[in-house]
Design an enzyme around this catalytic site. Structure first.
Site, short mmCIF file in Angstrom:
data_model
loop_
_atom_site.label_atom_id
_atom_site.label_comp_id
_atom_site.label_asym_id
_atom_site.label_seq_id
_atom_site.Cartn_x
_atom_site.Cartn_y
_atom_site.Cartn_z
N ASP A 120 -16.26 2.09 -3.86
CA ASP A 120 -15.26 1.48 -2.98
C ASP A 120 -15.90 0.23 -2.38
O ASP A 120 -17.11 0.21 -2.10
CB ASP A 120 -14.86 2.45 -1.86
CG ASP A 120 -13.56 2.03 -1.17
OD1 ASP A 120 -12.57 2.76 -1.27
OD2 ASP A 120 -13.55 0.95 -0.54
N CYS B 79 -7.65 2.14 -6.21
CA CYS B 79 -7.81 0.95 -5.36
C CYS B 79 -6.55 0.10 -5.46
O CYS B 79 -5.78 0.24 -6.41
CB CYS B 79 -9.04 0.16 -5.78
SG CYS B 79 -9.01 -0.35 -7.49
N PRO B 80 -6.31 -0.78 -4.50
CA PRO B 80 -5.12 -1.63 -4.60
C PRO B 80 -5.31 -2.72 -5.64
O PRO B 80 -6.45 -3.03 -6.02
CB PRO B 80 -5.01 -2.25 -3.20
CG PRO B 80 -6.35 -2.12 -2.59
CD PRO B 80 -7.09 -1.02 -3.28
N ARG C 264 -2.01 0.73 -9.89
CA ARG C 264 -1.16 -0.38 -10.27
C ARG C 264 -1.53 -0.80 -11.69
O ARG C 264 -2.71 -0.83 -12.05
CB ARG C 264 -1.35 -1.59 -9.33
CG ARG C 264 -0.67 -1.46 -7.97
CD ARG C 264 0.86 -1.46 -8.06
NE ARG C 264 1.49 -1.34 -6.76
CZ ARG C 264 1.86 -0.20 -6.17
NH1 ARG C 264 1.67 0.96 -6.80
NH2 ARG C 264 2.45 -0.19 -5.00
N ASP D 277 0.40 6.22 -15.13
CA ASP D 277 1.65 6.31 -14.37
C ASP D 277 2.18 4.90 -14.08
O ASP D 277 3.28 4.74 -13.57
CB ASP D 277 1.43 7.06 -13.05
CG ASP D 277 2.73 7.30 -12.31
OD1 ASP D 277 3.68 7.81 -12.94
OD2 ASP D 277 2.82 6.97 -11.11
N GLU E 6 5.41 -3.22 -16.25
CA GLU E 6 6.39 -2.15 -16.05
C GLU E 6 7.68 -2.60 -15.40
O GLU E 6 8.71 -1.94 -15.52
CB GLU E 6 5.78 -1.03 -15.20
CG GLU E 6 5.62 -1.41 -13.72
CD GLU E 6 5.03 -0.28 -12.87
OE1 GLU E 6 4.06 0.35 -13.30
OE2 GLU E 6 5.58 -0.03 -11.78
N HIS F 47 5.84 5.49 -13.23
CA HIS F 47 5.58 5.28 -11.80
C HIS F 47 6.23 6.39 -10.98
O HIS F 47 7.02 6.14 -10.06
CB HIS F 47 6.09 3.90 -11.36
CG HIS F 47 5.30 3.33 -10.22
ND1 HIS F 47 4.85 2.03 -10.20
CD2 HIS F 47 4.88 3.89 -9.07
CE1 HIS F 47 4.19 1.82 -9.08
NE2 HIS F 47 4.19 2.93 -8.37
P1 NAI Z 1 -5.76 3.07 0.79
O1 NAI Z 1 -5.59 1.71 1.38
O2 NAI Z 1 -5.84 4.24 1.68
O3 NAI Z 1 -7.07 3.08 -0.15
C1 NAI Z 1 -7.43 2.02 -1.00
C2 NAI Z 1 -8.95 2.01 -1.10
O4 NAI Z 1 -9.32 1.01 -2.05
C3 NAI Z 1 -9.64 1.67 0.23
O5 NAI Z 1 -10.65 2.61 0.51
C4 NAI Z 1 -10.21 0.29 -0.04
O6 NAI Z 1 -11.44 0.05 0.66
C5 NAI Z 1 -10.45 0.34 -1.53
N1 NAI Z 1 -10.60 -0.99 -2.12
C6 NAI Z 1 -10.06 -2.16 -1.72
N2 NAI Z 1 -10.49 -3.16 -2.51
C7 NAI Z 1 -11.30 -2.60 -3.42
C8 NAI Z 1 -12.06 -3.12 -4.49
N3 NAI Z 1 -12.07 -4.42 -4.77
N4 NAI Z 1 -12.80 -2.25 -5.23
C9 NAI Z 1 -12.82 -0.93 -4.94
N5 NAI Z 1 -12.12 -0.38 -3.93
C10 NAI Z 1 -11.38 -1.21 -3.18
O7 NAI Z 1 -4.59 3.21 -0.26
P2 NAI Z 1 -4.00 4.55 -0.90
O8 NAI Z 1 -2.89 5.05 -0.06
O9 NAI Z 1 -5.11 5.47 -1.22
O10 NAI Z 1 -3.34 3.98 -2.24
C11 NAI Z 1 -4.13 3.46 -3.28
C12 NAI Z 1 -3.24 2.76 -4.28
O11 NAI Z 1 -2.40 3.72 -4.93
C13 NAI Z 1 -2.24 1.76 -3.64
O12 NAI Z 1 -2.84 0.49 -3.49
C14 NAI Z 1 -1.13 1.72 -4.64
O13 NAI Z 1 -1.39 0.66 -5.55
C15 NAI Z 1 -1.24 3.05 -5.40
N6 NAI Z 1 -0.09 3.92 -5.21
C16 NAI Z 1 0.59 4.36 -6.32
C17 NAI Z 1 1.68 5.20 -6.20
C18 NAI Z 1 2.41 5.74 -7.40
O14 NAI Z 1 3.52 6.29 -7.25
N7 NAI Z 1 1.88 5.63 -8.62
C19 NAI Z 1 2.17 5.60 -4.88
C20 NAI Z 1 1.35 5.13 -3.77
C21 NAI Z 1 0.27 4.31 -3.95
#
Ligand code: NAI
Length: 345
Positions: A173, A205-206, A234, A258, A263, A295
């Protein structure tokens, strides 16, 4: 308070209608996505409510601003489809930072188990009374190493599920979580080590400029032979063409997707009567060791209810108090939570 709701699906209406009234919010549901050609539908509304594949680029933001539409309420956590820099000072961008990390993490594990235990194949066989086991050999998760990229809300839950299976969890991370590292169940390593040592890699990660194609041909080359890739985050985190090559060369053992880079014109819609123009996706879907869901990871009853409640609360709060704890803004040269409403006058 009138909100134009884009890319509306029947399951959205059920959950949003159940909470809208109590906050005095009225939704007009549009099946179309929000993009340049449809933005004028928002004329006369206080805000728009959008999802992951709606387009909120400079053109759309300018039109919203000209029409006096002040709120872009994302009913998701990710905001890569919004030009946050351009939105600053023009529209309030609200999001749902967390609705159910369990929904997504559990879906990631469901895809992994389906894939490696060949459930998708067995299901089709037994429906045809074909009870042969040939070709269905899987492998134990117990004792395997999983690499988790991104240990935020979802990554942490996924890591803990993997711990439950007796797997060794490596993590990367940009901002490692000290408490997670100290817990002893997750070991933070450099990305290169994660790629080199993981039997399974899961992306949480985002999507950003930094993480775009975080999985490309060079990375795939550096992975273990037979690596299983899971992407529930994503699509553009993975170079889909490189993944396809990795599968064809047998370097990648399986892929659980997913999300997919291209997409937005396909997912969430019934395209079964159409010719698929995207050859990469068509080839991926045709592979026996690739599972694609559209998704869907967020789609649980609990998550839908939480999404509806938080989105409606966000809108009501912003319209009544002119600030909202779930507002995002680009005030300091990067997108951050903006709790004081000062990114807009
Ligand atoms: P979050 O914000 O809690 O966690 C994201 C983590 O990624 C953080 O710990 C952050 O420090 C880390 N991060 C940021 N930049 C980074 C990098 N360059 N390299 C490595 N790690 C990095 O977000 P959450 O809620 O855990 O969601 C994660 C992702 O899941 C979202 O960004 C979204 O794209 C995806 N998502 C997909 C869904 C789906 O239905 N398939 C639904 C909800 C979220």
């Amino acid at each position: 308070m009138k909100i134009a709701f884009f890319d509306a699906k029947p399951y959205d209406r059920d959950s949003f209608d159940s909470v809208a009234k109590q906050y005095g919010v009225e939704f007009k549901y549009f099946e179309t996505k929000l993009y340049e050609d449809t933005v004028d539908l928002a004329q006369g509304y206080d805000g728009v409510c959008v999802f992951v594949n709606d387009t909120v680029n400079a053109y759309v933001i300018d039109r919203l601003y000209e029409m006096g539409v002040k709120i872009v309420a994302l009913r998701c956590a990710g905001f890569n489809n919004v030009d946050m820099k351009y939105a600053y000072g023009k529209v309030h961008v609200l999001r749902v930072p967390a609705y159910s990390p369990y929904a997504v993490a559990e879906h990631a594990m469901a895809l992994l188990l389906t894939s490696i235990r060949r459930i998708h194949k067995a299901y089709i066989r037994s429906r045809d009374f074909n009870f042969s086991l040939s070709g269905l050999t899987g492998f134990d998760l117990h004792g395997k190493t999983v690499g988790v990229i991104g240990t935020g809300k979802i990554g942490k839950v996924f890591a803990s599920i993997c711990n439950g299976f007796g797997m060794k969890v490596l993590a990367y991370d940009k901002f490692p979580d000290k408490a997670l590292a100290e817990g002893g169940n997750v070991e933070y390593v450099e990305l290169s080590e994660l790629f080199e040592k993981s039997d399974i890699i899961s992306l949480h990660c985002p999507l950003s400029d930094e993480t775009y194609h975080i999985i490309d041909d060079k990375v795939i080359e550096s992975c273990k032979k037979g690596v299983v890739l899971i992407n529930t985050s994503r699509g553009a985190l993975v170079d889909a063409e490189a993944l396809l090559e990795g599968i064809k060369s047998r370097k990648v053992g399986a892929a659980c997707l997913d999300v997919y880079e291209e997409e937005s014109d396909l997912f969430f819609e019934d395209n079964s009567g159409h010719i698929l123009d995207d050859d990469v996706l068509a080839r991926l879907i045709s592979m026996p060791n690739v599972i694609v869901t559209s998704h869907q990871a967020f789609l649980t009853r609990e998550a839908l209810q939480n999404i509806a409640e938080t989105t409606v609360q966000n809108i009501a709060e912003m319209l009544m108090k002119n600030k909202c704890p779930n507002e995002l803004c680009y005030r300091f040269g990067e997108t951050k939570d903006c709790k004081d409403g000062k990114c807009f006058d």
